[in-house]
Scaffold this motif. Structure first.
Motif, mmCIF file in Angstrom:
data_model
loop_
_atom_site.group_PDB
_atom_site.id
_atom_site.type_symbol
_atom_site.label_atom_id
_atom_site.label_comp_id
_atom_site.label_asym_id
_atom_site.label_seq_id
_atom_site.Cartn_x
_atom_site.Cartn_y
_atom_site.Cartn_z
ATOM 1 N N VAL A 1 9.322 18.455 20.937
ATOM 2 C CA VAL A 1 8.458 17.302 20.652
ATOM 3 C C VAL A 1 9.277 16.015 20.694
ATOM 4 O O VAL A 1 8.856 15.012 21.286
ATOM 5 C CB VAL A 1 7.747 17.464 19.292
ATOM 6 N N LEU A 2 10.465 16.021 20.095
ATOM 7 C CA LEU A 2 11.308 14.818 20.109
ATOM 8 C C LEU A 2 11.716 14.455 21.535
ATOM 9 O O LEU A 2 11.747 13.267 21.892
ATOM 10 C CB LEU A 2 12.531 15.022 19.216
ATOM 11 N N GLN A 3 12.020 15.448 22.355
ATOM 12 C CA GLN A 3 12.355 15.175 23.754
ATOM 13 C C GLN A 3 11.167 14.550 24.493
ATOM 14 O O GLN A 3 11.342 13.611 25.273
ATOM 15 C CB GLN A 3 12.793 16.462 24.460
ATOM 16 N N LYS A 4 9.973 15.040 24.238
ATOM 17 C CA LYS A 4 8.780 14.469 24.871
ATOM 18 C C LYS A 4 8.548 13.034 24.402
ATOM 19 O O LYS A 4 8.219 12.159 25.212
ATOM 20 C CB LYS A 4 7.551 15.328 24.578
ATOM 21 N N LEU A 5 8.709 12.794 23.102
ATOM 22 C CA LEU A 5 8.553 11.438 22.586
ATOM 23 C C LEU A 5 9.554 10.495 23.253
ATOM 24 O O LEU A 5 9.194 9.378 23.677
ATOM 25 C CB LEU A 5 8.750 11.406 21.062
ATOM 26 N N GLU B 1 10.371 27.035 15.176
ATOM 27 C CA GLU B 1 10.032 25.716 14.638
ATOM 28 C C GLU B 1 11.071 24.676 15.062
ATOM 29 O O GLU B 1 10.722 23.555 15.428
ATOM 30 C CB GLU B 1 9.942 25.758 13.114
ATOM 31 N N TYR B 2 12.319 25.066 14.993
ATOM 32 C CA TYR B 2 13.389 24.150 15.386
ATOM 33 C C TYR B 2 13.260 23.798 16.871
ATOM 34 O O TYR B 2 13.313 22.619 17.242
ATOM 35 C CB TYR B 2 14.757 24.772 15.092
ATOM 36 N N MET C 1 0.842 -1.187 0.000
ATOM 37 C CA MET C 1 0.000 0.000 0.000
ATOM 38 C C MET C 1 0.879 1.240 0.000
ATOM 39 O O MET C 1 1.784 1.381 0.805
ATOM 40 C CB MET C 1 -0.887 -0.031 1.245
ATOM 41 N N TYR C 2 0.659 2.150 -0.895
ATOM 42 C CA TYR C 2 1.405 3.398 -1.002
ATOM 43 C C TYR C 2 0.874 4.396 0.011
ATOM 44 O O TYR C 2 -0.333 4.550 0.178
ATOM 45 C CB TYR C 2 1.286 3.964 -2.413
ATOM 46 N N MET C 3 1.809 5.042 0.706
ATOM 47 C CA MET C 3 1.423 6.113 1.623
ATOM 48 C C MET C 3 1.986 7.422 1.099
ATOM 49 O O MET C 3 3.174 7.501 0.791
ATOM 50 C CB MET C 3 2.000 5.883 3.020
ATOM 51 N N SER C 4 1.140 8.434 1.005
ATOM 52 C CA SER C 4 1.648 9.747 0.612
ATOM 53 C C SER C 4 2.483 10.291 1.764
ATOM 54 O O SER C 4 2.408 9.814 2.900
ATOM 55 C CB SER C 4 0.487 10.686 0.306
ATOM 56 N N ASP C 5 3.292 11.288 1.464
ATOM 57 C CA ASP C 5 4.121 11.883 2.516
ATOM 58 C C ASP C 5 3.282 12.358 3.697
ATOM 59 O O ASP C 5 3.715 12.267 4.841
ATOM 60 C CB ASP C 5 4.943 13.050 1.962
ATOM 61 N N ASP C 6 2.077 12.835 3.421
ATOM 62 C CA ASP C 6 1.209 13.320 4.504
ATOM 63 C C ASP C 6 0.759 12.212 5.441
ATOM 64 O O ASP C 6 0.380 12.474 6.572
ATOM 65 C CB ASP C 6 -0.031 14.010 3.920
ATOM 66 N N ASN C 7 0.776 10.966 4.960
ATOM 67 C CA ASN C 7 0.282 9.847 5.761
ATOM 68 C C ASN C 7 1.378 9.019 6.422
ATOM 69 O O ASN C 7 1.080 8.047 7.104
ATOM 70 C CB ASN C 7 -0.593 8.930 4.904
ATOM 71 N N LYS C 8 2.637 9.376 6.177
ATOM 72 C CA LYS C 8 3.725 8.599 6.755
ATOM 73 C C LYS C 8 3.874 8.956 8.232
ATOM 74 O O LYS C 8 3.847 10.124 8.602
ATOM 75 C CB LYS C 8 5.018 8.852 5.999
ATOM 76 N N PRO C 9 4.062 7.948 9.086
ATOM 77 C CA PRO C 9 4.143 8.194 10.527
ATOM 78 C C PRO C 9 5.493 8.785 10.931
ATOM 79 O O PRO C 9 6.458 8.795 10.159
ATOM 80 C CB PRO C 9 3.958 6.799 11.129
ATOM 81 N N ILE C 10 5.543 9.256 12.153
ATOM 82 C CA ILE C 10 6.751 9.916 12.643
ATOM 83 C C ILE C 10 7.976 9.008 12.590
ATOM 84 O O ILE C 10 9.075 9.460 12.287
ATOM 85 C CB ILE C 10 6.531 10.495 14.060
ATOM 86 N N GLY C 11 7.792 7.723 12.854
ATOM 87 C CA GLY C 11 8.924 6.794 12.796
ATOM 88 C C GLY C 11 9.560 6.753 11.422
ATOM 89 O O GLY C 11 10.782 6.690 11.287
#
Length: 133
Positions: free
Chosen positions: A120-124, A113-114, A1-11
């Motif tokens: 966000v990465l620290q929280k994850l 933004e940076y 199944m193809y995922m567009s860039d908008d649908n790709k998960p954070i991992g």
């Protein structure tokens, strides 16, 4: 199944950015006969902790530390894990190239933004450290 860039998960994005960062810095430093780990070791030699501790998150095998440090020692840039005068000069020159690459990588990204991305990465990471797997 193809995922567009908008649908790709954070991992997916984390792996992709990591892969691209590694490749771009390897290419940048290759002209100076260095690997990214060697650059990190050279840079870590300026910090308060031993090089092995600073590089631990990037190493998957104990031999990788020697592969990063030994060539720098052979060049006369490190002595017993500390920068020599030649190492400081090399680090200064390389630092200009690395800073320019960092600026290319973050082009179009505001300071806010940076900072938000890092937050966000620290929280994850905190969430994952605290989760029972």
């Amino acid at each position: 199944m193809y995922m567009s860039d908008d649908n790709k998960p954070i991992g997916w994005w984390l792996k992709e950015v990591d892969r691209l960062l590694e490749a771009s810095f390897e290419q940048l430093l290759a002209a100076d006969g260095l690997t990214r780990r060697q650059w990190q070791a050279l840079n870590a030699a300026t910090g308060p902790e031993p090089i092995a501790v600073a590089l631990a998150p990037f190493l998957t095998d104990p031999d990788e530390l020697s592969a990063a440090v030994d060539p720098l020692t052979a060049r006369g840039w490190l002595l017993d894990g500390s920068l020599t005068a030649a190492g400081r000069a090399a680090l200064e020159g390389l630092g200009v190239k690395v800073q320019a690459q960092r600026e290319r990588v973050t082009a179009g990204i505001t300071g806010a933004e940076y900072a938000a991305t890092i937050g966000v990465l620290q929280k994850l990471a905190g969430n994952l450290r605290g989760s029972a797997v």
